[in-house]
Structures are given as structure tokens and as C-alpha cells.
Design an enzyme around this catalytic site. Structure first.
Site, PDB file in Angstrom:
ATOM      1  CB  ALA A 113      -0.898   0.012   1.226  1.00  0.00           C
ATOM      2  CE  LYS A 114       5.454   4.881  -0.273  1.00  0.00           C
ATOM      3  NZ  LYS A 114       6.642   4.081   0.088  1.00  0.00           N
TER       4      LYS A 114
END
Ligand code: NAD
Length: 428
Positions: A113-114
């Protein structure tokens, strides 16, 4: 709806396009199952939040924040938060996808994720940054969580910001549940549940990788020269740790400018300077230079540790080094990659080379879950074992498939993900 900035950005370049090019090359070479290929070619969830914050002058400003969750087949989503004016959906998508590959390569039970906020943090007071961080955390709500999606620091975010996220997240929970949730973020200050060595972890991992490369290539790091782009968390720690091998830092570039000293720049003194003055400019023991000179300066090792797309068809031909050890995420675009290969420059790709950060984040997460505290020696020893193991896996695959290290690193990641999807099947 896309903002004007997003539209302009999309027209200029697509960082996610770079990810796709890299992914397709590896998927073709390893003959990835076409169904699994479809799954991994897209993100799972993309959250965009717009939220208001009261400024010091009592006026309200609204901000845009993102959290993209690429894949969670191997474990909870995991990845940093970036505060930068150029944060936009395409960039966050790319960074989230790279996180999936990174965790898979080093064999830790996380997905990718980011996230981030489209903001220039230098324009806001510390109090404003605190309110923006807290309100962003509140806006994300249950889209993050200690067993679901765990943020960490990235560009322009740090342990203090992680502590504010933790505190805000705590405040939304019933009191009984709070201390079971300290692992909602990693990269926290030690006293708030952080892990010794997390601050230097990405730089430390990068140096462990360079040590292996040097052994394999019978290259003596003592007396070697290196240049570093970006002197923040990753760049400054990598530079400081490489100094212990007797290597000489000859040029540094950051957002404030470029400095050069062929006799050597002391990375500890420079780190002290940047802490005081916010950048490398003004450092007395080096001369001011420019980007073109920085790029073409002869050195043994180049460590890009700033932003993506720095080594491109325009800049790659100028590089005069033996090794590019990628500290930043996505510093080399696909055209740049081809040119480096043609020039015989070794490249250790980001998804392997900067994985020390997520490895030690995993150690922090584990300690929080188990109410344990590990000493620095233990953390460094475990990091060394994991990252060297990953280095050897990638090396063997590069040899087996007769391919470059970036493609080999992708094959390691995609093979692990393919195995898991085949074992579990697709619901329903
Ligand atoms: P940071 O905010 O601590 O430092 C960023 C550095 O880049 C600063 O020195 C800044 O001046 C410089 N910079 C920014 N724009 C620049 C430009 N246009 N030209 C030259 N220099 C520029 O960030 P960080 O945490 O060190 O992250 C750096 C890179 O490493 C990013 O690509 C990040 O995604 C990646 N990364 C970070 C971690 C981590 O643990 N922090 C882990 C893996 C990868």
C-alpha cells in the site's frame, strides 16, 4: 474526479506506466499464469479523501489525501505516507504496487500500500502539519488498522508524524482496545513503540546489499568513491554507513542544490548541517556545483535516494559509475534501465535495495503485537539475514533466467504471489 494537477501530470508521465512495463517484462519471461497476471495488474482499493483543516491564521484550507492498497494476498497492506506537492493517484498506485513486490521478495507477511497528502510541508507550521496529519488520519478512518493496513514514514514524513497518527487512531478507539493497536503505524519514536534501528534501516539494508555486491565483484569498498542524490533519511544514513567501509563521498544533491568535494565530504558533518539548515546548500567544506556536473562525475557507486524518474533516457547516458544502488523508489525509468545495461552499469533495483525499511517495520510490528523490545544488535542481525537471503534469491534467479536484476526481483515476487493464489484459489 481528477484535479487539473493530476491531468497535467498524467499527460507528462505515468510512473504506474513504468511499473506496468517492468511487470509485463517479468510476467512474460516467467510465463506468469494469465489469470493471476490480471489480478496483480490492478490495485485492490483506492481511497481519496478531501478534508478541511484550520490554519494558524484561523482560515480553513482543504487538502487531498490518498491511500492505495495494491494487494493483500501475503498479509496486511503495508507502505509509507508521503507529504509532497506531486503526490497524485498515479504515483501512489505505483508506490503501492512496488510495496507488494518488495514484501514478497524479502519474504515478510505483508501486502502493498502507499498513501500521502498533496502538500508542500515547508509552507506550513509544525502545528499546522500536526492538525493536517491528524485530520487525514481521521478521514482515512477504518481504511487503516493494525491488522489491515499499516502506514510508515516516506518522503517528508517522520517518527513524529507517525506518533500523531498513532495518537489520533487511538483516540477513535474504546480505551480497552488502544494498547492492542500500537502497531497501526511503524517508524514511530522508540518511546511510542518504535524499533531501534528503524531510522537507519533503509540505509543499513542498502549497505548490506552493497557489501554483497562488492564481495561478488571482488570490489574493495575501502577507497571507493560514491555520490548520493537526496540527503534525507535514506540518503544520509546510507552515506554515513558507507563511510565506515573507508569509501569517500564526493558529491551530494538535494532539493536545495548540488555540492562536490573530490577530497571527500564527511557524511556525519553534512547530516548535522542539513539538520540545522534543511539542506546541503551552505555546507562549507565543499563547492557548489550543478545537476549536469553531478550526473557526469566519475565515481564507483551512485545512490539515488530522492524521487522517481531521475535516471532516464536523458540522464542515464551521462552516468559514469560502476553501480547504481537504488535507495529511492522508482529512480530509474524503463528507458534509463536499458541505457544503464548497455553501458555495463550494474543496477540493484529499489524493490530489493531499499527493502531494509519494510523489513525493520515488520520487526517493529511484531514487537508491538507481542509486547517485546529487541535490542539494536538483534534488529541489525535479523535485517542482515533477511536482506542477504533476498539478495541471493534474486541473484540466483537472474542467473537462471539470464536476465537483469530488476526483472529477476520481479520474478521472485511474482512466483511467491502466484503460489499463494494457486494454493488458495479465488473466492467464490
Ligand atoms: P526524506 O524526505 O527524508 O528525504 C528526501 C530527500 O530527497 C531530501 O534530501 C530532499 O531534499 C531530496 N529531494 C527531494 N526532491 C529532490 C529533487 N528534485 N532533486 C534532488 N533531491 C531532492 O525521504 P526519504 O524517506 O529519505 O525517502 C527518499 C526516497 O527513498 C523516496 O523515494 C522514498 O520513497 C524511498 N524510500 C524511503 C524509505 C524510508 O524508510 N524512509 C524506505 C524505502 C524507500
Amino acid at each position: 474526479m481528477q484535479t487539473v494537477k493530476e491531468l497535467q501530470k498524467n499527460q507528462q508521465e505515468s510512473i504506474y506506466g513504468n511499473v506496468t512495463t517492468q511487470f509485463e517484462k517479468a510476467a512474460d519471461l516467467m510465463k506468469l499464469d494469465p489469470d493471476i497476471r490480471k489480478i496483480l495488474a490492478t490495485t485492490m482499493n483506492e481511497v481519496v479523501v478531501h478534508f478541511p483543516v484550520r490554519m494558524d491564521n484561523n482560515r480553513i484550507e482543504t487538502f487531498t489525501g490518498y491511500r492505495v492498497q495494491h494487494n493483500s494476498a501475503l498479509g496486511p497492506f503495508k507502505g509509507g505516507l508521503r507529504f509532497h506537492p506531486d503526490v497524485y493517484i498515479d504515483e501512489v498506485r505505483a508506490l503501492a504496487t512496488w510495496m507488494t513486490w518488495k514484501s514478497a521478495i524479502v519474504g515478510i507477511p505483508f501486502g502493498g500500500a502507499k498513501g500521502g497528502i498533496q502538500i508542500d510541508p515547508s509552507k506550513y507550521s509544525k502545528e499546522e502539519i500536526q492538525r493536517i496529519t491528524r485530520r487525514f488520519t481521521f478521514a482515512l478512518g477504518s481504511n487503516i488498522g493494525p491488522e489491515y493496513d499499516i502506514p510508515a514514514p516516506d518522503v517528508n514524513t517522520n517518527p513524529q508524524i507517525m506518533a500523531w497518527i498513532l495518537d489520533t487512531y487511538f483516540s477513535t478507539l474504546p480505551p480497552q482496545e488502544r494498547h492492542r493497536s500500537r502497531h497501526v503505524v511503524t517508524g514511530k519514536p522508540i518511546e511510542s513503540g518504535g524499533c531501534p534501528g528503524r531510522d537507519k534501516a533503509t540505509g543499513q539494508g542498502l549497505i548490506y546489499i552493497i557489501e554483497e555486491w562488492a564481495k561478488d565483484n571482488k570490489f574493495d569498498l575501502n577507497g571507493a568513491t560514491y555520490t548520493v542524490q537526496g540527503f534525507g533519511n535514506v540518503g544520509s544514513w546510507a552515506a554515513r554507513l558507507l563511510k565506515h567501509h573507508g569509501a569517500k563521498l564526493v558529491a551530494v544533491e538535494d532539493i536545495t542544490g548540488t555540492i562536490i568535494n573530490q577530497e571527500g565530504i564527511d557524511p556525519d558533518e553534512l547530516a548535522h548541517h542539513t539538520e540545522l539548515y534543511g539542506g546541503v546548500m551552505g555546507f562549507q567544506k565543499a563547492i557548489v556545483s550543478d545537476h549536469e556536473t553531478f550526473l557526469s562525475l566519475p565515481a564507483d557507486i551512485f545512490i539515488p535516494a530522492a524521487l522517481h524518474n531521475q535516471i532516464t533516457s536523458l540522464s542515464a547516458p551521462k552516468l559514469n559509475v560502476r553501480l547504481v544502488a537504488e535507495g529511492a523508489n522508482g529512480p530509474t525509468d524503463p528507458e534509463g534501465d536499458i541505457i544503464l545495461r548497455e553501458k555495463g552499469i550494474d543496477v540493484i533495483p529499489d524493490i530489493l535495495c531499499n527493502s531494509g525499511g519494510v523489513i525493520v517495520s515488520y520487526f517493529e510490528w511484531l514487537q508491538n503485537k507481542r509486547s517485546e523490545y529487541w535490542e539494536l544488535e538483534e534488529v541489525d542481525c535479523k535485517l542482515h539475514k533477511k536482506i542477504v537471503n533476498a539478495y541471493n534469491c534474486v541473484k540466483n534467479i537472474a542467473y537462471e533466467y539470464c536476465t537483469d536484476w530488476r526483472t529477476a526481483a520481479y520474478i521472485v515476487a511474482l512466483s511467491r504471489l502466484q503460489t499463494v493464489y494457486k494454493e488458495r484459489g479465488i473466492f467464490p
